[in-house]
Design an enzyme around this catalytic site. Structure first.
Site, PDB file in Angstrom:
ATOM      1  N   ALA A  14     -87.261  -5.763 -51.654  1.00 48.70           N
ATOM      2  CA  ALA A  14     -87.327  -7.025 -50.902  1.00 48.70           C
ATOM      3  C   ALA A  14     -86.156  -7.948 -51.218  1.00 48.70           C
ATOM      4  O   ALA A  14     -86.099  -9.065 -50.720  1.00 48.70           O
ATOM      5  CB  ALA A  14     -88.645  -7.730 -51.205  1.00 48.70           C
ATOM      6  N   TYR A 157     -79.311  12.683 -48.972  1.00 44.05           N
ATOM      7  CA  TYR A 157     -79.911  11.456 -48.415  1.00 44.05           C
ATOM      8  C   TYR A 157     -80.803  11.827 -47.235  1.00 44.05           C
ATOM      9  O   TYR A 157     -81.958  11.410 -47.137  1.00 44.05           O
ATOM     10  CB  TYR A 157     -78.839  10.445 -47.974  1.00 44.05           C
ATOM     11  CG  TYR A 157     -79.480   9.268 -47.262  1.00 44.05           C
ATOM     12  CD1 TYR A 157     -80.268   8.357 -47.980  1.00 44.05           C
ATOM     13  CD2 TYR A 157     -79.361   9.084 -45.881  1.00 44.05           C
ATOM     14  CE1 TYR A 157     -80.913   7.297 -47.343  1.00 44.05           C
ATOM     15  CE2 TYR A 157     -79.998   8.030 -45.241  1.00 44.05           C
ATOM     16  CZ  TYR A 157     -80.768   7.140 -45.976  1.00 44.05           C
ATOM     17  OH  TYR A 157     -81.414   6.108 -45.339  1.00 44.05           O
TER      18      TYR A 157
HETATM   19  N1  LIG Z   1     -79.284   0.374 -43.304  1.00 46.66           N
HETATM   20  C1  LIG Z   1     -79.472   1.435 -42.563  1.00 46.66           C
HETATM   21  O1  LIG Z   1     -78.628   1.808 -41.728  1.00 46.66           O
HETATM   22  C2  LIG Z   1     -80.763   2.204 -42.691  1.00 46.66           C
HETATM   23  C3  LIG Z   1     -81.084   3.130 -41.677  1.00 46.66           C
HETATM   24  C4  LIG Z   1     -82.262   3.851 -41.779  1.00 46.66           C
HETATM   25  C5  LIG Z   1     -83.096   3.676 -42.855  1.00 46.66           C
HETATM   26  N2  LIG Z   1     -82.766   2.799 -43.847  1.00 46.66           N
HETATM   27  C6  LIG Z   1     -83.692   2.671 -45.001  1.00 46.66           C
HETATM   28  O2  LIG Z   1     -84.166   1.333 -45.060  1.00 46.66           O
HETATM   29  C7  LIG Z   1     -84.545   1.017 -46.394  1.00 46.66           C
HETATM   30  C8  LIG Z   1     -83.955  -0.329 -46.784  1.00 46.66           C
HETATM   31  O3  LIG Z   1     -82.545  -0.243 -46.801  1.00 46.66           O
HETATM   32  P1  LIG Z   1     -81.570  -1.429 -46.368  1.00 46.66           P
HETATM   33  O4  LIG Z   1     -80.754  -0.923 -45.240  1.00 46.66           O
HETATM   34  O5  LIG Z   1     -82.310  -2.681 -46.210  1.00 46.66           O
HETATM   35  O6  LIG Z   1     -80.608  -1.437 -47.656  1.00 46.66           O
HETATM   36  P2  LIG Z   1     -80.318  -2.545 -48.758  1.00 46.66           P
HETATM   37  O7  LIG Z   1     -79.937  -3.833 -48.131  1.00 46.66           O
HETATM   38  O8  LIG Z   1     -79.365  -1.902 -49.699  1.00 46.66           O
HETATM   39  O9  LIG Z   1     -81.740  -2.726 -49.475  1.00 46.66           O
HETATM   40  C9  LIG Z   1     -82.279  -1.751 -50.328  1.00 46.66           C
HETATM   41  C10 LIG Z   1     -83.339  -2.404 -51.191  1.00 46.66           C
HETATM   42  O10 LIG Z   1     -83.903  -1.398 -52.063  1.00 46.66           O
HETATM   43  C11 LIG Z   1     -83.960  -1.934 -53.374  1.00 46.66           C
HETATM   44  N3  LIG Z   1     -83.925  -0.841 -54.373  1.00 46.66           N
HETATM   45  C12 LIG Z   1     -83.012   0.151 -54.463  1.00 46.66           C
HETATM   46  N4  LIG Z   1     -83.284   0.936 -55.535  1.00 46.66           N
HETATM   47  C13 LIG Z   1     -84.405   0.416 -56.115  1.00 46.66           C
HETATM   48  C14 LIG Z   1     -85.166   0.763 -57.245  1.00 46.66           C
HETATM   49  N5  LIG Z   1     -84.838   1.826 -58.011  1.00 46.66           N
HETATM   50  N6  LIG Z   1     -86.248   0.019 -57.573  1.00 46.66           N
HETATM   51  C15 LIG Z   1     -86.584  -1.044 -56.820  1.00 46.66           C
HETATM   52  N7  LIG Z   1     -85.899  -1.423 -55.723  1.00 46.66           N
HETATM   53  C16 LIG Z   1     -84.816  -0.712 -55.379  1.00 46.66           C
HETATM   54  C17 LIG Z   1     -82.757  -2.873 -53.471  1.00 46.66           C
HETATM   55  O11 LIG Z   1     -83.000  -3.892 -54.432  1.00 46.66           O
HETATM   56  P3  LIG Z   1     -82.376  -3.975 -55.896  1.00 46.66           P
HETATM   57  O12 LIG Z   1     -80.985  -3.425 -55.847  1.00 46.66           O
HETATM   58  O13 LIG Z   1     -82.444  -5.435 -56.202  1.00 46.66           O
HETATM   59  O14 LIG Z   1     -83.315  -3.166 -56.740  1.00 46.66           O
HETATM   60  C18 LIG Z   1     -82.787  -3.498 -52.077  1.00 46.66           C
HETATM   61  O15 LIG Z   1     -83.689  -4.589 -52.054  1.00 46.66           O
HETATM   62  C19 LIG Z   1     -84.057   2.193 -47.266  1.00 46.66           C
HETATM   63  O16 LIG Z   1     -85.160   3.033 -47.533  1.00 46.66           O
HETATM   64  C20 LIG Z   1     -83.055   2.899 -46.356  1.00 46.66           C
HETATM   65  O17 LIG Z   1     -82.954   4.270 -46.665  1.00 46.66           O
HETATM   66  C21 LIG Z   1     -81.623   2.045 -43.785  1.00 46.66           C
END
Ligand SMILES: NC(=O)c1ccc[n+]([C@@H]2O[C@H](COP(=O)([O-])OP(=O)(O)OC[C@H]3O[C@@H](n4cnc5c(N)ncnc54)[C@H](OP(=O)(O)O)[C@@H]3O)[C@@H](O)[C@H]2O)c1
Length: 258
Positions: A14, A157
């Site tokens: 979050a 991934y």
């Molecule tokens: N962006 C895209 O194009 C896209 C497309 C399809 C799906 N998704 C999926 O959407 C989801 C969210 O991604 P996003 O695009 O919003 O990326 P983001 O902005 O990088 O956010 C990822 C979040 O996950 C948290 N996180 C990562 N590793 C963690 C851990 N070990 N423990 C707890 N929290 C963790 C990060 O917080 P901290 O670093 O503070 O821990 C951050 O809040 C992911 O599952 C991603 O695979 C993204």
């Protein structure tokens, strides 16, 4: 439409991107929030803003979901007033690098598998039994278009997101006969910190996937999550693919020339 008023929603990841946008939209809709991520300062800032904007209750928890021991301790020791979780949004996830299998680093594979697969499993396993006991609840998993098709150097991934898709299908089968629902939300390109994390802070490289096109933003994906969880109880959105208009597949992106 089901209301989110006073529902308790736990969102992992979050502190940025889709998770942060979902926290905002859910707070706006009256939900009480448990926000999880590793970056405590960001969680506190987000929580402060949302509390003052929407007057909702928010609990922030600094947690690395890769550790089962720590995750179990957090979930099993939630204060009484936060124990009843109505909606779990398994959103935390990441990609590391864009390398062929033969050139990939084991540490990158482990980080993706431990977060995107194992972390999601831990939270689900810890929270689901209580939902089943209450015969009420909803688990939303963040998949991806990369969980439907893979792409060169997307290997691990992509495989973690194929896992999310297949796990959500299995979960639905295991939940048959209960009122607990499960959904996989599978976006295309979303401009968040995702690409910056993938390229370990290289902002120039991170911009490239979004060049010349309008991607989705966190809010767009949050909208689809809100849609899924507010359907009437007899409706389960099982899998929802959401793409930018300028993207038709992993390989088909319309880019305007400068
Ligand atoms: N962006 C895209 O194009 C896209 C497309 C399809 C799906 N998704 C999926 O959407 C989801 C969210 O991604 P996003 O695009 O919003 O990326 P983001 O902005 O990088 O956010 C990822 C979040 O996950 C948290 N996180 C990562 N590793 C963690 C851990 N070990 N423990 C707890 N929290 C963790 C990060 O917080 P901290 O670093 O503070 O821990 C951050 O809040 C992911 O599952 C991603 O695979 C993204």
């Amino acid at each position: 439409m089901k209301s989110l008023k006073n529902k308790t929603v736990l969102i992992t990841g979050a502190s940025s991107g889709i998770g942060e946008a979902t926290a905002k939209l859910f707070a706006q809709n009256g939900a009480r929030l448990i926000l999880i991520a590793r970056r405590k300062n960001l969680l506190l800032k987000i929580s402060k803003n949302l509390k003052s904007q929407f007057k909702t209750e928010i609990k922030t928890i600094q947690l690395d979901i890769r550790s089962y021991k720590k995750t179990a301790s957090v979930i099993n020791n939630l204060p009484e007033e936060w124990k009843k979780i109505d909606i779990l949004v398994n959103n935390a996830g990441l990609s590391r690098g864009l390398n062929t299998v033969q050139n990939s680093k084991i540490i990158d594979w482990e980080e993706m598998i431990d977060t995107n697969i194992k972390g999601l499993l831990y939270l689900t396993r810890l929270i689901l039994p209580d939902m089943i006991k209450r015969n009420s609840g909803h688990i939303v998993n963040l998949g991806s278009i990369a969980g439907h098709f893979t792409y060169p150097a997307g290997n691990v991934y992509s495989a973690t997101k194929f896992f999310v898709n297949s796990f959500t299908q299995g979960l639905r089968m295991d939940l048959l006969g209960t009122n607990v629902r499960a959904t996989s939300i599978d976006p295309g390109l979303v401009e968040t910190e995702f690409s910056i994390v993938r390229y370990r802070g290289d902002k120039e490289k991170a911009k490239r996937p979004y060049e010349g096109m309008t991607p989705l933003f966190g809010k767009d994906v949050a909208d689809t999550i809100l849609f899924a969880v507010t359907r009437p109880l007899h409706v389960n959105i099982q899998e929802l693919i959401v793409m930018p208009t300028a993207q038709a597949s992993l390989w088909h992106v319309h880019r305007e020339k400068k």
